[in-house]
Design a protein around this motif. Structure first.
Motif, PDB file in Angstrom:
ATOM      1  N   ARG A   1       3.366   5.356 -16.044  1.00 20.88           N
ATOM      2  CA  ARG A   1       4.816   5.169 -15.955  1.00 20.88           C
ATOM      3  C   ARG A   1       5.442   5.229 -17.344  1.00 20.88           C
ATOM      4  N   ARG A   2       4.817   4.562 -18.319  1.00 20.18           N
ATOM      5  CA  ARG A   2       5.348   4.604 -19.690  1.00 20.18           C
ATOM      6  C   ARG A   2       5.320   6.024 -20.243  1.00 20.18           C
ATOM      7  N   ALA A   3       4.218   6.736 -20.022  1.00 17.74           N
ATOM      8  CA  ALA A   3       4.109   8.114 -20.513  1.00 17.74           C
ATOM      9  C   ALA A   3       5.158   9.007 -19.846  1.00 17.74           C
ATOM     10  N   ALA A   4       5.365   8.817 -18.546  1.00 14.25           N
ATOM     11  CA  ALA A   4       6.372   9.605 -17.830  1.00 14.25           C
ATOM     12  C   ALA A   4       7.768   9.298 -18.373  1.00 14.25           C
TER      13      ALA A   4
ATOM     14  N   PHE B   1      -2.096   6.677  -5.308  1.00 13.99           N
ATOM     15  CA  PHE B   1      -1.396   5.586  -4.645  1.00 13.99           C
ATOM     16  C   PHE B   1       0.040   6.002  -4.371  1.00 13.99           C
ATOM     17  N   THR B   2       0.555   5.574  -3.241  1.00 13.47           N
ATOM     18  CA  THR B   2       1.954   5.844  -2.928  1.00 13.47           C
ATOM     19  C   THR B   2       2.826   4.920  -3.767  1.00 13.47           C
ATOM     20  N   PRO B   3       4.107   5.251  -3.918  1.00 12.39           N
ATOM     21  CA  PRO B   3       5.000   4.332  -4.628  1.00 12.39           C
ATOM     22  C   PRO B   3       5.012   2.936  -4.002  1.00 12.39           C
ATOM     23  N   ALA B   4       4.942   2.854  -2.679  1.00 19.69           N
ATOM     24  CA  ALA B   4       4.940   1.541  -2.013  1.00 19.69           C
ATOM     25  C   ALA B   4       3.670   0.761  -2.344  1.00 19.69           C
ATOM     26  N   GLN B   5       2.526   1.443  -2.386  1.00 19.53           N
ATOM     27  CA  GLN B   5       1.282   0.769  -2.744  1.00 19.53           C
ATOM     28  C   GLN B   5       1.310   0.310  -4.201  1.00 19.53           C
ATOM     29  N   SER B   6       1.856   1.152  -5.066  1.00 19.80           N
ATOM     30  CA  SER B   6       1.980   0.781  -6.478  1.00 19.80           C
ATOM     31  C   SER B   6       2.863  -0.451  -6.634  1.00 19.80           C
ATOM     32  N   ARG B   7       3.954  -0.473  -5.896  1.00 22.25           N
ATOM     33  CA  ARG B   7       4.860  -1.618  -5.962  1.00 22.25           C
ATOM     34  C   ARG B   7       4.168  -2.878  -5.451  1.00 22.25           C
ATOM     35  N   LEU B   8       3.392  -2.752  -4.383  1.00 21.62           N
ATOM     36  CA  LEU B   8       2.679  -3.911  -3.854  1.00 21.62           C
ATOM     37  C   LEU B   8       1.691  -4.445  -4.888  1.00 21.62           C
ATOM     38  N   LEU B   9       0.994  -3.562  -5.582  1.00 23.16           N
ATOM     39  CA  LEU B   9       0.080  -4.010  -6.636  1.00 23.16           C
ATOM     40  C   LEU B   9       0.827  -4.791  -7.711  1.00 23.16           C
ATOM     41  N   ARG B  10       1.993  -4.280  -8.116  1.00 25.82           N
ATOM     42  CA  ARG B  10       2.785  -4.977  -9.142  1.00 25.82           C
ATOM     43  C   ARG B  10       3.225  -6.352  -8.652  1.00 25.82           C
TER      44      ARG B  10
ATOM     45  N   GLN C   1      22.155  12.909  -9.115  1.00 24.06           N
ATOM     46  CA  GLN C   1      21.414  12.912 -10.374  1.00 24.06           C
ATOM     47  C   GLN C   1      20.407  11.764 -10.422  1.00 24.06           C
ATOM     48  N   LEU C   2      20.790  10.600  -9.916  1.00 24.03           N
ATOM     49  CA  LEU C   2      19.862   9.466  -9.881  1.00 24.03           C
ATOM     50  C   LEU C   2      18.667   9.762  -8.983  1.00 24.03           C
ATOM     51  N   VAL C   3      18.914  10.361  -7.832  1.00 23.76           N
ATOM     52  CA  VAL C   3      17.831  10.727  -6.917  1.00 23.76           C
ATOM     53  C   VAL C   3      16.907  11.744  -7.580  1.00 23.76           C
ATOM     54  N   ARG C   4      17.492  12.756  -8.224  1.00 24.06           N
ATOM     55  CA  ARG C   4      16.690  13.776  -8.900  1.00 24.06           C
ATOM     56  C   ARG C   4      15.866  13.170 -10.033  1.00 24.06           C
ATOM     57  N   LEU C   5      16.465  12.244 -10.784  1.00 27.05           N
ATOM     58  CA  LEU C   5      15.747  11.598 -11.878  1.00 27.05           C
ATOM     59  C   LEU C   5      14.590  10.755 -11.340  1.00 27.05           C
ATOM     60  N   THR C   6      14.810  10.061 -10.243  1.00 26.56           N
ATOM     61  CA  THR C   6      13.747   9.262  -9.633  1.00 26.56           C
ATOM     62  C   THR C   6      12.599  10.156  -9.197  1.00 26.56           C
ATOM     63  N   ARG C   7      12.937  11.269  -8.562  1.00 26.19           N
ATOM     64  CA  ARG C   7      11.889  12.212  -8.141  1.00 26.19           C
ATOM     65  C   ARG C   7      11.139  12.765  -9.346  1.00 26.19           C
ATOM     66  N   ARG C   8      11.880  13.093 -10.399  1.00 29.18           N
ATOM     67  CA  ARG C   8      11.244  13.622 -11.609  1.00 29.18           C
ATOM     68  C   ARG C   8      10.306  12.583 -12.214  1.00 29.18           C
ATOM     69  N   MET C   9      10.729  11.328 -12.211  1.00 31.14           N
ATOM     70  CA  MET C   9       9.901  10.244 -12.738  1.00 31.14           C
ATOM     71  C   MET C   9       8.611  10.117 -11.926  1.00 31.14           C
TER      72      MET C   9
ATOM     73  N   ARG D   1       7.142  12.473 -10.124  1.00 29.48           N
ATOM     74  CA  ARG D   1       6.304  13.652 -10.387  1.00 29.48           C
ATOM     75  C   ARG D   1       5.594  13.531 -11.733  1.00 29.48           C
ATOM     76  N   ALA D   2       6.323  13.101 -12.749  1.00 29.79           N
ATOM     77  CA  ALA D   2       5.735  12.964 -14.083  1.00 29.79           C
ATOM     78  C   ALA D   2       4.652  11.889 -14.085  1.00 29.79           C
ATOM     79  N   GLN D   3       4.907  10.780 -13.405  1.00 26.46           N
ATOM     80  CA  GLN D   3       3.909   9.704 -13.327  1.00 26.46           C
ATOM     81  C   GLN D   3       2.665  10.209 -12.601  1.00 26.46           C
ATOM     82  N   LYS D   4       2.872  10.933 -11.508  1.00 22.55           N
ATOM     83  CA  LYS D   4       1.747  11.488 -10.743  1.00 22.55           C
ATOM     84  C   LYS D   4       0.934  12.441 -11.616  1.00 22.55           C
TER      85      LYS D   4
END
Length: 152
Positions: free
Chosen positions: A118-121, A39-48, A16-24, A26-29
């Motif tokens: 991310r907030r909207a998702a 941007f990939t999740p890794a690139q987004s994380r690097l920016l943060r 369920q956690l994996v599915r929720l992460t994927r859903r998050m 997809r919604a953010q995208k």
């Protein structure tokens, strides 16, 4: 008296956690589609992470340590972000052999868009929960994220 068996198995929770992460993701995208930001999740994380270093831009080694990856992986991420105009390499004023990574104006606006998406998702995903349920979920997630047993 033995403790009762949990009603939800650990493997089911993990799924369920994996599915929720994927859903998050997809919604953010989806919320970023109209902005033409890819941007990939890794690139987004690097920016943060780069943004986290407010006073002094981080070195590549700092980024590798924070991301828990080898320096070569950071170079690849920085190359892609630099090609998109989101970051730039700058020499360290105290040691010109050291390269630091700083956000550009484009990187800052991209980061704002990523945070907004991310907030909207999250709002979309959390919409079925009441305020009390969100409070409980927040506490549970904090316990899992900050709790003992998993190296950070």
């Amino acid at each position: 008296m033995p403790s009762p068996e949990p009603t939800v198995s650990t493997s089911n929770l993990a799924e369920q956690l994996v599915r929720l992460t994927r859903r998050m993701h997809r919604a953010q995208k989806h919320h970023l589609e109209h902005l033409d930001i890819a941007f990939t999740p890794a690139q987004s994380r690097l920016l943060r992470i780069v943004d986290h270093y407010r006073d002094t831009p981080p070195r590549m080694a700092d980024l590798a340590e924070r991301l828990e990856v080898v320096p070569r992986a950071v170079t690849t991420l920085v190359d892609a972000l630099e090609a998109n105009g989101a970051v730039r390499r700058v020499p360290d004023p105290a040691n010109r052999r050291v390269v630091r990574i700083e956000l550009t104006d484009t990187g800052r606006s991209t980061l704002r868009a990523l945070r907004s998406a991310r907030r909207a998702a999250a709002e979309e995903i959390l919409a079925p929960l009441t305020a009390d349920q969100r409070e409980i979920l927040g506490g549970l997630l904090s316990t899992l994220v900050d709790g003992p047993g998993v190296p950070h």
